[in-house]
Design a protein around this motif. Structure first.
Motif, PDB file in Angstrom:
ATOM      1  N   ALA A 287      25.894   9.446  76.358  1.00  0.00           N
ATOM      2  CA  ALA A 287      27.083   9.024  77.341  1.00  0.00           C
ATOM      3  C   ALA A 287      28.190  10.198  77.165  1.00  0.00           C
ATOM      4  CB  ALA A 287      27.700   7.882  76.723  1.00  0.00           C
ATOM      5  N   ILE A 288      28.908  10.405  78.314  1.00  0.00           N
ATOM      6  CA  ILE A 288      29.981  11.310  78.525  1.00  0.00           C
ATOM      7  C   ILE A 288      31.190  10.781  77.807  1.00  0.00           C
ATOM      8  CG2 ILE A 288      30.901  12.857  80.220  1.00  0.00           C
ATOM      9  CD1 ILE A 288      28.850  13.109  81.818  1.00  0.00           C
ATOM     10  N   VAL A 289      31.543  11.678  76.721  1.00  0.00           N
ATOM     11  CA  VAL A 289      32.965  10.947  76.254  1.00  0.00           C
ATOM     12  C   VAL A 289      33.975  11.650  77.092  1.00  0.00           C
ATOM     13  CG1 VAL A 289      34.087  11.021  74.198  1.00  0.00           C
ATOM     14  CG2 VAL A 289      31.775  11.021  74.015  1.00  0.00           C
ATOM     15  N   TYR A 290      33.947  12.895  77.235  1.00  0.00           N
ATOM     16  CA  TYR A 290      35.040  13.405  78.159  1.00  0.00           C
ATOM     17  C   TYR A 290      34.538  14.730  79.100  1.00  0.00           C
ATOM     18  CZ  TYR A 290      39.627  15.512  79.262  1.00  0.00           C
ATOM     19  OH  TYR A 290      40.641  15.872  80.139  1.00  0.00           O
ATOM     20  N   GLN A 291      34.767  14.668  80.244  1.00  0.00           N
ATOM     21  CA  GLN A 291      34.340  15.711  81.033  1.00  0.00           C
ATOM     22  C   GLN A 291      35.819  16.051  81.998  1.00  0.00           C
ATOM     23  OE1 GLN A 291      31.075  15.007  83.552  1.00  0.00           O
ATOM     24  NE2 GLN A 291      32.387  13.199  84.531  1.00  0.00           N
TER      25      GLN A 291
ATOM     26  N   MET B 261      25.416   9.644  64.254  1.00  0.00           N
ATOM     27  CA  MET B 261      25.611   9.908  65.618  1.00  0.00           C
ATOM     28  C   MET B 261      25.469  11.473  66.045  1.00  0.00           C
ATOM     29  SD  MET B 261      29.411  10.094  67.448  1.00  0.00           S
ATOM     30  CE  MET B 261      30.119   8.828  66.777  1.00  0.00           C
ATOM     31  N   THR B 262      24.837  11.734  67.033  1.00  0.00           N
ATOM     32  CA  THR B 262      24.492  12.828  67.694  1.00  0.00           C
ATOM     33  C   THR B 262      25.341  13.209  68.740  1.00  0.00           C
ATOM     34  OG1 THR B 262      22.098  12.275  67.041  1.00  0.00           O
ATOM     35  CG2 THR B 262      22.718  14.713  68.169  1.00  0.00           C
ATOM     36  N   ALA B 263      26.244  14.035  68.496  1.00  0.00           N
ATOM     37  CA  ALA B 263      26.999  14.827  69.618  1.00  0.00           C
ATOM     38  C   ALA B 263      26.719  16.124  70.259  1.00  0.00           C
ATOM     39  CB  ALA B 263      28.472  14.698  68.857  1.00  0.00           C
ATOM     40  N   LYS B 264      27.202  16.387  71.693  1.00  0.00           N
ATOM     41  CA  LYS B 264      26.722  17.431  72.053  1.00  0.00           C
ATOM     42  C   LYS B 264      28.182  17.994  72.844  1.00  0.00           C
ATOM     43  CE  LYS B 264      24.160  19.611  75.732  1.00  0.00           C
ATOM     44  NZ  LYS B 264      23.463  19.440  77.128  1.00  0.00           N
ATOM     45  N   VAL B 265      28.407  19.315  72.431  1.00  0.00           N
ATOM     46  CA  VAL B 265      29.745  19.762  72.798  1.00  0.00           C
ATOM     47  C   VAL B 265      29.628  20.976  74.030  1.00  0.00           C
ATOM     48  CG1 VAL B 265      32.226  20.438  72.610  1.00  0.00           C
ATOM     49  CG2 VAL B 265      31.358  18.810  71.051  1.00  0.00           C
ATOM     50  N   THR B 266      29.754  20.869  75.206  1.00  0.00           N
ATOM     51  CA  THR B 266      29.449  22.183  75.963  1.00  0.00           C
ATOM     52  C   THR B 266      30.686  22.953  76.219  1.00  0.00           C
ATOM     53  OG1 THR B 266      27.832  20.772  76.757  1.00  0.00           O
ATOM     54  CG2 THR B 266      28.078  22.685  77.906  1.00  0.00           C
ATOM     55  N   PHE B 267      30.947  24.114  76.057  1.00  0.00           N
ATOM     56  CA  PHE B 267      31.999  24.905  76.368  1.00  0.00           C
ATOM     57  C   PHE B 267      31.502  25.868  77.663  1.00  0.00           C
ATOM     58  CE2 PHE B 267      35.005  24.770  72.720  1.00  0.00           C
ATOM     59  CZ  PHE B 267      34.182  24.338  71.952  1.00  0.00           C
ATOM     60  N   ASN B 268      32.391  25.831  78.672  1.00  0.00           N
ATOM     61  CA  ASN B 268      32.281  26.583  79.801  1.00  0.00           C
ATOM     62  C   ASN B 268      32.769  28.017  79.337  1.00  0.00           C
ATOM     63  OD1 ASN B 268      31.870  28.011  82.241  1.00  0.00           O
ATOM     64  ND2 ASN B 268      33.070  26.547  83.534  1.00  0.00           N
ATOM     65  N   SER B 269      32.075  28.762  78.509  1.00  0.00           N
ATOM     66  CA  SER B 269      32.756  29.933  77.727  1.00  0.00           C
ATOM     67  C   SER B 269      33.423  30.994  78.508  1.00  0.00           C
ATOM     68  CB  SER B 269      31.634  30.457  76.747  1.00  0.00           C
ATOM     69  OG  SER B 269      31.350  29.528  76.101  1.00  0.00           O
TER      70      SER B 269
ATOM     71  N   THR C 111      31.675  37.398  69.904  1.00  0.00           N
ATOM     72  CA  THR C 111      31.394  37.474  71.414  1.00  0.00           C
ATOM     73  C   THR C 111      32.742  37.760  72.143  1.00  0.00           C
ATOM     74  OG1 THR C 111      30.253  35.531  70.952  1.00  0.00           O
ATOM     75  CG2 THR C 111      30.308  35.805  73.132  1.00  0.00           C
ATOM     76  N   ILE C 112      32.618  38.462  73.357  1.00  0.00           N
ATOM     77  CA  ILE C 112      33.798  38.545  74.377  1.00  0.00           C
ATOM     78  C   ILE C 112      33.215  38.050  75.586  1.00  0.00           C
ATOM     79  CG2 ILE C 112      35.096  40.334  75.348  1.00  0.00           C
ATOM     80  CD1 ILE C 112      34.746  42.018  73.021  1.00  0.00           C
ATOM     81  N   ASN C 113      33.870  37.365  76.329  1.00  0.00           N
ATOM     82  CA  ASN C 113      33.618  36.649  77.589  1.00  0.00           C
ATOM     83  C   ASN C 113      34.007  37.268  78.784  1.00  0.00           C
ATOM     84  OD1 ASN C 113      36.277  36.126  78.006  1.00  0.00           O
ATOM     85  ND2 ASN C 113      35.977  33.679  77.620  1.00  0.00           N
ATOM     86  N   ARG C 114      33.655  36.878  79.837  1.00  0.00           N
ATOM     87  CA  ARG C 114      33.881  37.618  81.173  1.00  0.00           C
ATOM     88  C   ARG C 114      35.530  37.953  81.413  1.00  0.00           C
ATOM     89  NH1 ARG C 114      35.184  35.382  86.069  1.00  0.00           N
ATOM     90  NH2 ARG C 114      34.837  33.223  85.031  1.00  0.00           N
TER      91      ARG C 114
ATOM     92  N   PRO D 274      43.519  23.394  77.931  1.00  0.00           N
ATOM     93  CA  PRO D 274      44.389  23.495  79.178  1.00  0.00           C
ATOM     94  C   PRO D 274      43.515  23.944  80.172  1.00  0.00           C
ATOM     95  CG  PRO D 274      45.186  24.759  77.422  1.00  0.00           C
ATOM     96  CD  PRO D 274      44.071  24.591  76.854  1.00  0.00           C
ATOM     97  N   ASP D 275      42.353  24.496  80.068  1.00  0.00           N
ATOM     98  CA  ASP D 275      41.566  24.783  81.214  1.00  0.00           C
ATOM     99  C   ASP D 275      40.367  24.014  81.461  1.00  0.00           C
ATOM    100  OD1 ASP D 275      42.513  27.774  81.971  1.00  0.00           O
ATOM    101  OD2 ASP D 275      42.625  27.800  79.759  1.00  0.00           O
ATOM    102  N   SER D 276      40.342  22.960  80.602  1.00  0.00           N
ATOM    103  CA  SER D 276      39.283  21.737  80.852  1.00  0.00           C
ATOM    104  C   SER D 276      37.901  22.349  80.922  1.00  0.00           C
ATOM    105  CB  SER D 276      39.431  20.910  82.171  1.00  0.00           C
ATOM    106  OG  SER D 276      40.731  20.303  82.269  1.00  0.00           O
ATOM    107  N   ILE D 277      37.593  23.342  79.928  1.00  0.00           N
ATOM    108  CA  ILE D 277      36.303  23.861  79.989  1.00  0.00           C
ATOM    109  C   ILE D 277      35.252  22.967  79.158  1.00  0.00           C
ATOM    110  CG2 ILE D 277      37.344  26.181  80.670  1.00  0.00           C
ATOM    111  CD1 ILE D 277      36.570  26.665  77.251  1.00  0.00           C
ATOM    112  N   ILE D 278      35.932  22.050  78.633  1.00  0.00           N
ATOM    113  CA  ILE D 278      34.997  21.472  77.392  1.00  0.00           C
ATOM    114  C   ILE D 278      34.397  20.087  77.750  1.00  0.00           C
ATOM    115  CG2 ILE D 278      35.022  20.743  74.795  1.00  0.00           C
ATOM    116  CD1 ILE D 278      37.339  22.586  74.234  1.00  0.00           C
ATOM    117  N   THR D 279      33.099  19.821  77.662  1.00  0.00           N
ATOM    118  CA  THR D 279      32.370  18.431  77.926  1.00  0.00           C
ATOM    119  C   THR D 279      31.969  18.162  76.526  1.00  0.00           C
ATOM    120  OG1 THR D 279      31.831  19.336  80.193  1.00  0.00           O
ATOM    121  CG2 THR D 279      30.749  17.228  79.615  1.00  0.00           C
TER     122      THR D 279
END
Lengths: 252, 70
Positions: A2-6, B1-9, B33-36, B61-66
């Motif tokens: 489930a997506i918690v936040y996007q 609980m298994t969580a997954k955090v994705t960064f639009n790095s 790491t150094i990003n773009r 602030p940049d809404s890059i995390i899911t």
């Protein structure tokens, strides 16, 4: 799974141009989330200011209009009166709203125009390079007051939410900040309430959001958060300043 | 609980606001790491401790995390 936040559907995929740690991005997404949750993304029309958030029309996923400096409330008045069923909001900074646009916002509130204003107060002019704003605190340094603002020269900072709340046309005024998650949740609730009162046609609604400007304050984003809490909140107290229900029909 | 955090790095500006609000203190700036954009991006150090509260994502602030949970 489930997506918690996007990322909110209320925001476009455009990359934000704001400095690292700038609160504009957070405030943008709160407004976007509220519009998405209320299901008004397709009908809302936003009006952008001049200042750091001048490109906000690129970021919100609804119809947007750019206004001349300070005149967003005047433009929003025209839009709302010709499209009374569309939710309308203005998104303005302190240089735009409290300085050059002080007349427009005051008269829009006085007339009780039925739109919502999101006012971002970071106590400085951001885009033009950190000059003193009407909201700059006493003692705070800016490029046009390098020794700090003094009461003798520039007077006391203006509290817009309190000032506008004295006008009968303004039905809702609240001051919030977004420094941490509890405050962020309160800020979102305030923005949502403002939109709901607008949708109910109650009158002018106003949310002042205290914001950091790490670049022009000369601090890291985390230090700026602390500075806001220690210096801005004592002068600009958080909380609901005015919340009145829709005027009842007079009993004759 | 298994969580997954994705960064639009590539869009991270390294402001550390996400680091400051994580209740488990597992978000950190990746100094390797150094990003773009030329910043050190944020990442999750120990995903096993993540409670999927999404505090980092909410304040970014940049809404890059899911954030997702299973």
């Amino acid at each position: 799974m489930a997506i918690v936040y996007q990322k909110s559907a209320g925001l476009t995929d455009k990359e934000l141009h704001y400095c690292p740690g700038c609160n504009h991005g957070i405030i943008h997404k709160l407004v976007a989330e509220v519009m998405d949750e209320l299901g008004i993304l397709d009908t809302t029309i936003g009006v952008c200011p001049v200042g750091c958030s001048v490109f906000a029309y690129n970021y919100f996923n609804c119809d947007m209009q750019e206004a001349a400096h300070g005149r967003a409330p005047a433009v929003a008045t025209g839009i709302k009166r010709t499209h009374p069923n569309s939710p309308v909001f203005t998104y303005q900074g302190d240089g735009d709203l409290a300085s050059i646009g002080c007349a427009e916002i005051t008269h829009a509130a006085m007339r009780g125009e039925k739109f919502t204003t999101i006012f971002v107060n970071n106590a400085i002019y951001g885009m033009t390079g950190g000059q003193m704003a009407p909201t700059t605190l006493i003692g705070q340094k800016a490029t046009t007051c390098p020794l700090g603002r003094t009461k003798e020269q520039a007077g006391m900072p203006i509290r817009m939410a309190e000032m506008l709340s004295t006008l009968d046309g303004c039905v809702y005024a609240e001051r919030v900040c977004v420094t941490d998650i509890p405050h962020l949740n309160k800020a979102k609730a305030a923005i949502k309430k403002a939109f709901q009162k607008q949708l109910a046609g109650e009158g002018f609604t106003f949310v002042e959001v205290l914001s950091t400007c790490p670049t022009n304050w000369g601090m890291t984003p985390l230090k700026a958060k602390e500075w806001l809490t220690d210096n801005m909140i004592p002068y600009y107290p958080l909380g609901c300043i005015k919340d009145i229900d829709a005027p009842k029909a007079e009993v004759k | 609980m298994t969580a997954k955090v994705t960064f639009n790095s590539d869009r991270c500006k390294g402001c550390e606001l996400c680091v400051s609000v994580c209740p488990k203190h597992i978000v950190a700036i990746d100094q390797e790491t150094i990003n773009r954009k030329g910043y050190h991006p944020a990442h999750v150090v120990d995903i096993s401790q993540c409670i999927a509260c999404a505090s980092c994502a909410k304040i970014c602030p940049d809404s890059i995390i899911t954030v997702e949970k299973f």
